[in-house]
Design a protein around this motif. Sequence first.
Motif, mmCIF file in Angstrom:
data_model
loop_
_atom_site.group_PDB
_atom_site.id
_atom_site.type_symbol
_atom_site.label_atom_id
_atom_site.label_comp_id
_atom_site.label_asym_id
_atom_site.label_seq_id
_atom_site.Cartn_x
_atom_site.Cartn_y
_atom_site.Cartn_z
ATOM 1 N N HIS A 131 1.352 -1.365 0.006
ATOM 2 C CA HIS A 131 0.002 0.154 0.006
ATOM 3 C C HIS A 131 1.094 0.878 -0.098
ATOM 4 O O HIS A 131 0.956 2.147 -0.462
ATOM 5 N N SER A 134 2.424 1.912 -3.679
ATOM 6 C CA SER A 134 1.326 2.428 -4.156
ATOM 7 C C SER A 134 1.206 3.439 -3.965
ATOM 8 O O SER A 134 0.811 4.111 -5.133
ATOM 9 N N GLN A 138 3.833 6.933 -10.347
ATOM 10 C CA GLN A 138 4.739 6.353 -11.196
ATOM 11 C C GLN A 138 4.774 7.409 -12.296
ATOM 12 O O GLN A 138 4.822 6.850 -13.409
#
Length: 143
Positions: A131, A134, A138
């Motif tokens: 988590h 993430s 990105q």
Amino acid sequence: MVTPSTLDQMVCFQLYAASRAMTAVYRPLLEPHGLTYPQLLVLVALWDHGPTTVRDLGTRLKLDSGTLSPLIKRLETAGHVRRDRGNSDERTVVVSLTESGLRLRDQLAGLPEQIACAVDLTVDEFHQLIHLLSRIPQKGTTA
């Protein structure tokens, strides 16, 4: 502003070191199946999303076609995936799983727990780590 005074305090170094360590943990678990870690990533993307174009697969995995195509070719040679030309555009290549590729999903089902155990994390800590990672944007890493 936080200025790291040692390598151990640099987030980017910790992520780099952790990435290398995780790949090393996966290696002996994947070897009996004839897989490498990057090949596993291709399989997982196909298990999650079904047949997909090479382009979409590259976008999902953040890999360019020069890196992805040899991975797909080796998986195809091993009998785990199939490549077919698109119906509407012959330049499009669709990658799909074979029966062998689908069976690997069941054979590797316990892998997440094995990895969590190998790095001395509880399953909850493992999910928390996923988590947190993430949440790192990105940007600039697409194929």
